[in-house]
Write a protein that holds these residues in place. Structure first.
Motif, PDB file in Angstrom:
ATOM      1  N   SER A   1       0.804  -1.274  -0.131  1.00 22.02           N
ATOM      2  CA  SER A   1      -0.079   0.018  -0.260  1.00 22.02           C
ATOM      3  C   SER A   1       0.902   1.222   0.071  1.00 22.02           C
ATOM      4  O   SER A   1       1.815   1.336   0.617  1.00 22.02           O
ATOM      5  N   LEU A   2       0.407   2.125  -0.703  1.00 22.33           N
ATOM      6  CA  LEU A   2       1.021   3.502  -0.723  1.00 22.33           C
ATOM      7  C   LEU A   2       0.634   4.532   0.222  1.00 22.33           C
ATOM      8  O   LEU A   2      -0.840   4.544   0.231  1.00 22.33           O
ATOM      9  N   ARG A   3       1.399   5.050   0.679  1.00 23.50           N
ATOM     10  CA  ARG A   3       0.785   6.564   1.353  1.00 23.50           C
ATOM     11  C   ARG A   3       1.148   7.829   0.609  1.00 23.50           C
ATOM     12  O   ARG A   3       2.408   8.032   0.202  1.00 23.50           O
ATOM     13  N   ILE A   4       0.129   8.491   0.181  1.00 27.59           N
ATOM     14  CA  ILE A   4       0.523   9.707  -0.740  1.00 27.59           C
ATOM     15  C   ILE A   4       0.046  11.051   0.094  1.00 27.59           C
ATOM     16  O   ILE A   4      -0.934  11.194   0.736  1.00 27.59           O
ATOM     17  N   ALA A   5       1.106  12.068   0.245  1.00 31.96           N
ATOM     18  CA  ALA A   5       0.992  13.232   0.531  1.00 31.96           C
ATOM     19  C   ALA A   5       0.189  14.372  -0.367  1.00 31.96           C
ATOM     20  O   ALA A   5       0.694  14.398  -1.402  1.00 31.96           O
ATOM     21  N   VAL A   6      -0.789  14.843   0.283  1.00 28.16           N
ATOM     22  CA  VAL A   6      -1.753  15.740  -0.411  1.00 28.16           C
ATOM     23  C   VAL A   6      -1.798  16.907   0.399  1.00 28.16           C
ATOM     24  O   VAL A   6      -2.082  16.895   1.609  1.00 28.16           O
ATOM     25  N   GLN A   7      -1.892  18.134  -0.197  1.00 24.97           N
ATOM     26  CA  GLN A   7      -2.079  19.586   0.334  1.00 24.97           C
ATOM     27  C   GLN A   7      -3.492  19.290   1.008  1.00 24.97           C
ATOM     28  O   GLN A   7      -4.438  19.035   0.619  1.00 24.97           O
ATOM     29  N   LYS A   8      -3.591  19.708   2.391  1.00 29.39           N
ATOM     30  CA  LYS A   8      -4.908  19.487   3.023  1.00 29.39           C
ATOM     31  C   LYS A   8      -6.008  20.338   2.560  1.00 29.39           C
ATOM     32  O   LYS A   8      -6.885  20.358   2.240  1.00 29.39           O
ATOM     33  N   SER A   9      -5.460  21.919   2.418  1.00 26.65           N
ATOM     34  CA  SER A   9      -6.398  23.022   1.890  1.00 26.65           C
ATOM     35  C   SER A   9      -5.400  23.856   1.312  1.00 26.65           C
ATOM     36  O   SER A   9      -4.294  24.459   1.352  1.00 26.65           O
ATOM     37  N   GLY A  10      -5.783  24.304   0.091  1.00 26.76           N
ATOM     38  CA  GLY A  10      -5.101  25.488  -0.599  1.00 26.76           C
ATOM     39  C   GLY A  10      -5.365  25.304  -2.106  1.00 26.76           C
ATOM     40  O   GLY A  10      -6.319  24.668  -2.646  1.00 26.76           O
ATOM     41  N   ARG A  11      -4.496  25.921  -3.090  1.00 25.41           N
ATOM     42  CA  ARG A  11      -4.757  25.992  -4.514  1.00 25.41           C
ATOM     43  C   ARG A  11      -4.626  24.784  -5.154  1.00 25.41           C
ATOM     44  O   ARG A  11      -5.221  24.710  -6.405  1.00 25.41           O
ATOM     45  N   LEU A  12      -3.801  23.847  -4.630  1.00 27.07           N
ATOM     46  CA  LEU A  12      -3.372  22.587  -5.185  1.00 27.07           C
ATOM     47  C   LEU A  12      -4.673  21.459  -4.843  1.00 27.07           C
ATOM     48  O   LEU A  12      -4.744  20.355  -5.727  1.00 27.07           O
ATOM     49  N   THR A  13      -5.256  21.824  -3.764  1.00 27.29           N
ATOM     50  CA  THR A  13      -5.903  20.641  -3.235  1.00 27.29           C
ATOM     51  C   THR A  13      -7.011  20.055  -4.030  1.00 27.29           C
ATOM     52  O   THR A  13      -7.261  18.713  -4.278  1.00 27.29           O
ATOM     53  N   ASP A  14      -7.918  20.654  -4.623  1.00 31.34           N
ATOM     54  CA  ASP A  14      -9.136  20.089  -5.322  1.00 31.34           C
ATOM     55  C   ASP A  14      -8.603  19.661  -6.653  1.00 31.34           C
ATOM     56  O   ASP A  14      -9.280  18.609  -7.060  1.00 31.34           O
ATOM     57  N   LYS A  15      -7.644  20.422  -7.300  1.00 26.59           N
ATOM     58  CA  LYS A  15      -7.453  19.733  -8.510  1.00 26.59           C
ATOM     59  C   LYS A  15      -6.408  18.495  -8.373  1.00 26.59           C
ATOM     60  O   LYS A  15      -6.434  17.496  -9.465  1.00 26.59           O
ATOM     61  N   THR A  16      -5.720  18.315  -7.100  1.00 25.07           N
ATOM     62  CA  THR A  16      -4.957  17.011  -7.013  1.00 25.07           C
ATOM     63  C   THR A  16      -6.245  15.862  -6.773  1.00 25.07           C
ATOM     64  O   THR A  16      -5.998  14.674  -7.269  1.00 25.07           O
ATOM     65  N   LEU A  17      -7.204  16.275  -5.820  1.00 26.04           N
ATOM     66  CA  LEU A  17      -8.158  15.185  -5.469  1.00 26.04           C
ATOM     67  C   LEU A  17      -8.999  14.900  -6.730  1.00 26.04           C
ATOM     68  O   LEU A  17      -9.330  13.682  -6.995  1.00 26.04           O
TER      69      LEU A  17
END
Length: 292
Positions: A9-25
């Motif tokens: 299994s992979l653990r992936i770090a993603v910005q919790k909130s900010g300008r990249l969050t929605d586009k990454t999700l």
């Protein structure tokens, strides 16, 4: 829900909130990963893939990936460059595009790099800023601010700023002009250099393949048309297809249906040329994903 295996299994770090969050999700959902409500938790398990997301501040992502706490991370290139972390950059993702620029008061006396000598520069990116001026052998004083960098000259905290710019509207609103672009940034997919299991490595390859297909699909369109049989060779020369187009006979004698994929950037020019060649009933459809 899948049971996560620590060897695959992979653990992936993603910005919790900010300008990249929605586009990454949206990207992760676009490549088929499904998640529960990610807004209520810092650690979110994927429902259909051996993946979990760790939602953290973007400034922390490079270090978490470098240290192996996370296997992958989605983060701005500006953050990776600022921290000078030792990670592998797997892919540029063509969103979150911006630039780190030096900006000065519109009516000030700073016009070129040499004019910064002896000046105070406010920035949230002291590392990149210092390295830029060190490479040019220009002595400046860098003042580190965590936010509202653009008002520093008005408050007489600094003579100029070095900040992220996308449209430039914030600079204009504060009486500043963009003078020098010192770094171009976009969202990047980064990977830890810590040893990974074969299972994790295979999963990363699968994710990268899906991302590449998703991005290529976004830049392409599926088109269908009818055309006289005698026009097929001319139409094949016009179409910048990934491979030879699909050609199928129609009920009407001498007519065929042609299906293919074309780059969105050339679509309108291609469509006009196809019409001149005798194509009719041209239909354009978006593509969710593709594997070339």
């Amino acid at each position: 829900m899948r049971t996560l295996d620590s060897t695959t299994s992979l653990r992936i770090a993603v910005q919790k909130s900010g300008r990249l969050t929605d586009k990454t999700l949206n990207l992760l959902e676009g490549i088929g990963l499904k998640f529960d409500d990610y807004k209520r938790s810092l650690l979110v398990k994927c429902l259909n893939f051996d993946v979990e997301l760790l939602l953290i501040r973007d400034d922390d992502i490079p270090e978490y990936v470098q240290d192996g706490v996370c296997d992958l991370g989605f983060v701005g290139a500006n953050v990776v460059e600022e921290d000078q972390v030792d990670v592998d950059i797997l892919h540029g993702l063509n969103y979150g595009v911006c630039r780190l620029s030096l900006a000065v008061p519109k009516n000030g006396d700073i016009k070129k790099p040499e004019d910064f000598a002896g000046k105070k520069i406010a920035t949230s990116y002291p590392g990149i800023t210092k390295r830029y001026f060190e490479e040019k052998n220009i002595d400046v004083k860098v003042i580190t601010l965590s936010g509202s960098v653009e008002i520093a000259p008005r408050l007489e905290i600094a003579d100029a700023i070095c900040d992220l710019v996308s449209t430039g509207n914030t600079l204009k609103a504060n009486g500043l002009i963009e003078l020098i672009n010192i770094f171009d940034s976009e969202t990047q997919l980064i990977r830890t250099k810590k040893p990974l299991s074969e299972g994790k490595s295979q999963l990363i390859e699968k994710i990268i393949q899906r991302i590449e297909g998703y991005q290529k699909a976004g830049k392409s369109r599926y088109i269908m048309m009818n055309a006289p049989q005698e026009a097929v060779e001319q139409i094949k020369e016009i179409i910048p297809s990934l491979k030879s187009p699909t050609v199928m006979p129609l009920a009407d004698n001498g007519m065929v249906a042609i299906h293919t994929v074309v780059p969105l950037s050339t679509f309108w020019d291609v469509m006009e040329r196809l019409k001149e060649a005798g194509a009719t009933g041209i239909v354009m459809l978006p593509i969710e994903s593709m594997i070339a």
